[in-house]
Design a protein around this motif. Structure first.
Motif, PDB file in Angstrom:
ATOM      1  N   GLY A  20      46.950  41.056  31.580  1.00  0.00           N
ATOM      2  CA  GLY A  20      45.509  41.127  31.380  1.00  0.00           C
ATOM      3  C   GLY A  20      44.862  39.822  30.932  1.00  0.00           C
ATOM      4  N   GLY A  21      45.467  39.159  29.959  1.00  0.00           N
ATOM      5  CA  GLY A  21      44.906  37.905  29.460  1.00  0.00           C
ATOM      6  C   GLY A  21      44.925  36.816  30.509  1.00  0.00           C
ATOM      7  N   THR A  22      45.993  36.780  31.296  1.00  0.00           N
ATOM      8  CA  THR A  22      46.119  35.776  32.349  1.00  0.00           C
ATOM      9  C   THR A  22      45.136  36.038  33.482  1.00  0.00           C
ATOM     10  OG1 THR A  22      48.450  35.391  31.828  1.00  0.00           O
ATOM     11  CG2 THR A  22      47.726  34.820  34.055  1.00  0.00           C
ATOM     12  N   LEU A  23      44.943  37.308  33.842  1.00  0.00           N
ATOM     13  CA  LEU A  23      43.991  37.632  34.905  1.00  0.00           C
ATOM     14  C   LEU A  23      42.577  37.238  34.498  1.00  0.00           C
ATOM     15  CD1 LEU A  23      45.292  41.093  36.164  1.00  0.00           C
ATOM     16  CD2 LEU A  23      45.947  38.787  36.875  1.00  0.00           C
ATOM     17  N   LYS A  24      42.240  37.430  33.231  1.00  0.00           N
ATOM     18  CA  LYS A  24      40.930  37.001  32.749  1.00  0.00           C
ATOM     19  C   LYS A  24      40.788  35.491  32.865  1.00  0.00           C
ATOM     20  CE  LYS A  24      36.914  37.499  30.672  1.00  0.00           C
ATOM     21  NZ  LYS A  24      35.797  38.254  31.248  1.00  0.00           N
ATOM     22  N   LYS A  25      41.831  34.753  32.574  1.00  0.00           N
ATOM     23  CA  LYS A  25      41.780  33.295  32.697  1.00  0.00           C
ATOM     24  C   LYS A  25      41.552  32.883  34.147  1.00  0.00           C
ATOM     25  CE  LYS A  25      44.036  30.471  30.085  1.00  0.00           C
ATOM     26  NZ  LYS A  25      45.034  29.679  29.331  1.00  0.00           N
ATOM     27  N   SER A  27      39.999  34.607  36.369  1.00  0.00           N
ATOM     28  CA  SER A  27      38.614  34.939  36.666  1.00  0.00           C
ATOM     29  C   SER A  27      37.652  33.887  36.120  1.00  0.00           C
ATOM     30  CB  SER A  27      38.277  36.314  36.083  1.00  0.00           C
ATOM     31  OG  SER A  27      36.921  36.631  36.271  1.00  0.00           O
ATOM     32  N   LEU A  28      37.889  33.464  34.883  1.00  0.00           N
ATOM     33  CA  LEU A  28      37.034  32.462  34.263  1.00  0.00           C
ATOM     34  C   LEU A  28      37.116  31.123  34.987  1.00  0.00           C
ATOM     35  CD1 LEU A  28      37.703  33.251  30.486  1.00  0.00           C
ATOM     36  CD2 LEU A  28      35.602  33.719  31.785  1.00  0.00           C
ATOM     37  N   GLU A  29      38.255  30.870  35.614  1.00  0.00           N
ATOM     38  CA  GLU A  29      38.432  29.622  36.375  1.00  0.00           C
ATOM     39  C   GLU A  29      37.836  29.711  37.777  1.00  0.00           C
ATOM     40  OE1 GLU A  29      42.638  29.123  36.159  1.00  0.00           O
ATOM     41  OE2 GLU A  29      42.606  28.559  34.030  1.00  0.00           O
ATOM     42  N   GLY A  30      37.289  30.889  38.117  1.00  0.00           N
ATOM     43  CA  GLY A  30      36.644  31.049  39.407  1.00  0.00           C
ATOM     44  C   GLY A  30      37.518  31.622  40.492  1.00  0.00           C
ATOM     45  N   ASP A  31      38.758  31.992  40.163  1.00  0.00           N
ATOM     46  CA  ASP A  31      39.642  32.580  41.160  1.00  0.00           C
ATOM     47  C   ASP A  31      39.183  33.994  41.510  1.00  0.00           C
ATOM     48  OD1 ASP A  31      41.242  30.317  41.155  1.00  0.00           O
ATOM     49  OD2 ASP A  31      42.631  31.101  39.651  1.00  0.00           O
ATOM     50  N   SER A  65      36.181  45.376  34.823  1.00  0.00           N
ATOM     51  CA  SER A  65      34.956  44.696  34.393  1.00  0.00           C
ATOM     52  C   SER A  65      35.218  43.791  33.190  1.00  0.00           C
ATOM     53  CB  SER A  65      33.871  45.721  34.059  1.00  0.00           C
ATOM     54  OG  SER A  65      34.207  46.495  32.919  1.00  0.00           O
ATOM     55  N   PHE A  66      36.100  44.213  32.287  1.00  0.00           N
ATOM     56  CA  PHE A  66      36.430  43.380  31.134  1.00  0.00           C
ATOM     57  C   PHE A  66      37.223  42.137  31.546  1.00  0.00           C
ATOM     58  CE2 PHE A  66      36.066  47.388  28.489  1.00  0.00           C
ATOM     59  CZ  PHE A  66      34.975  46.951  27.760  1.00  0.00           C
ATOM     60  N   LEU A  67      38.114  42.302  32.508  1.00  0.00           N
ATOM     61  CA  LEU A  67      39.036  41.220  32.862  1.00  0.00           C
ATOM     62  C   LEU A  67      38.622  40.438  34.100  1.00  0.00           C
ATOM     63  CD1 LEU A  67      42.424  43.015  32.105  1.00  0.00           C
ATOM     64  CD2 LEU A  67      41.061  41.534  30.612  1.00  0.00           C
ATOM     65  N   GLY A  68      37.592  40.896  34.797  1.00  0.00           N
ATOM     66  CA  GLY A  68      37.067  40.134  35.909  1.00  0.00           C
ATOM     67  C   GLY A  68      37.832  40.255  37.206  1.00  0.00           C
ATOM     68  N   PHE A  69      38.436  41.416  37.459  1.00  0.00           N
ATOM     69  CA  PHE A  69      39.133  41.614  38.726  1.00  0.00           C
ATOM     70  C   PHE A  69      38.543  42.792  39.483  1.00  0.00           C
ATOM     71  CE2 PHE A  69      41.876  44.110  35.763  1.00  0.00           C
ATOM     72  CZ  PHE A  69      41.852  45.350  36.406  1.00  0.00           C
ATOM     73  N   ASN A  70      38.858  42.856  40.770  1.00  0.00           N
ATOM     74  CA  ASN A  70      38.400  43.937  41.634  1.00  0.00           C
ATOM     75  C   ASN A  70      39.581  44.771  42.097  1.00  0.00           C
ATOM     76  OD1 ASN A  70      35.576  43.099  41.790  1.00  0.00           O
ATOM     77  ND2 ASN A  70      36.336  41.373  43.008  1.00  0.00           N
TER      78      ASN A  70
END
Length: 225
Positions: A20-25, A27-31, A65-70
């Motif tokens: 989870g923490g890595t997926l958020k990173k 997302s924040l990097e634009g991936d 939605s919290f972690l920025g993935f679909n």
């Protein structure tokens, strides 16, 4: 360069527990982060009600939605019974998403997990992403899932040996919120799938490499041009 990141899990919540923490990173990097689950995650508890299934779907949406993935796909293979299906059927389901999404990095389970679905998914992912001259995937990373990876034993299931540690000190709070979204799946401390225990695992992995908190992965393939 922005990348497509694919996560393949047996059940919704595995993605948050393991990465989870890595997926958020990412997302924040634009991936562009996409996740597919192979089962509804609740069928093994007897006859799952439509309410239980809907609750799990809603929890998965909140986590995304919290972690920025679909969520790219949610398959309906029977929970905790992936070993009863032809492996080719599972592989083809993964390949369908793979061919549309064209990921550069893939995350999935370690085959050392005691959970049978996790083990089958790991094998199916490796098969779906077998090396091809035009393959977009350049890296496959395995993650650990509390109450699955830690319940195995190297003499029976093999062993998870991390060789990649990602600092999640800036994204732990987001991971914790996603875990809370999966509240019905979490347990009371000191169960290894309690929020406190998940954080303790993150601290352990971080401390092993001089970080305050991290997620650990086993890279089993990395291609550099």
């Amino acid at each position: 360069m922005k990348k497509n990141i694919l996560v393949v899990v047996g059940h919704s919540d595995d993605e948050t527990l393991g990465a989870g923490g890595t997926l958020k990173k990412h997302s924040l990097e634009g991936d562009n982060v996409g996740v597919i689950s192979m089962t509804n995650g609740v069928g093994a508890r007897g006859k799952a009600t439509s309410k239980e299934i809907d609750q799990r779907v809603e929890a998965a949406k909140k986590a995304g939605s919290f972690l920025g993935f679909n969520w790219l796909a949610k398959y309906d293979f029977e929970d905790n019974s992936l070993d009863t299906y032809p492996i080719l059927e599972i592989v083809k389901s993964i390949e369908k998403v793979k061919n549309e999404f064209m990921p550069q990095i893939v995350y999935t389970h370690s085959r050392s997990d005691l959970n049978v679905d996790h083990s089958i998914v790991a094998k199916a992912v490796l098969t779906a992403f077998r090396p091809q001259p035009s393959e977009s995937c350049k890296e496959i990373r395995l993650f650990e899932v509390p109450s699955a990876t830690d319940y195995g034993h190297e003499n029976i299931t093999g062993v998870f040996r991390p060789n990649l540690f990602i600092d999640i000190s800036s994204t732990w709070d987001d991971k914790e919120e996603a875990l809370k979204a999966y509240g019905t799946e979490m347990r009371e401390y000191p169960h290894s799938r309690s929020i406190e225990a998940v954080k303790n695992l993150g601290k352990l992995r971080g401390n092993q490499v001089g970080l305050s908190i991290a997620e650990a992965f086993q890279v089993i393939r990395k291609i550099i041009h």
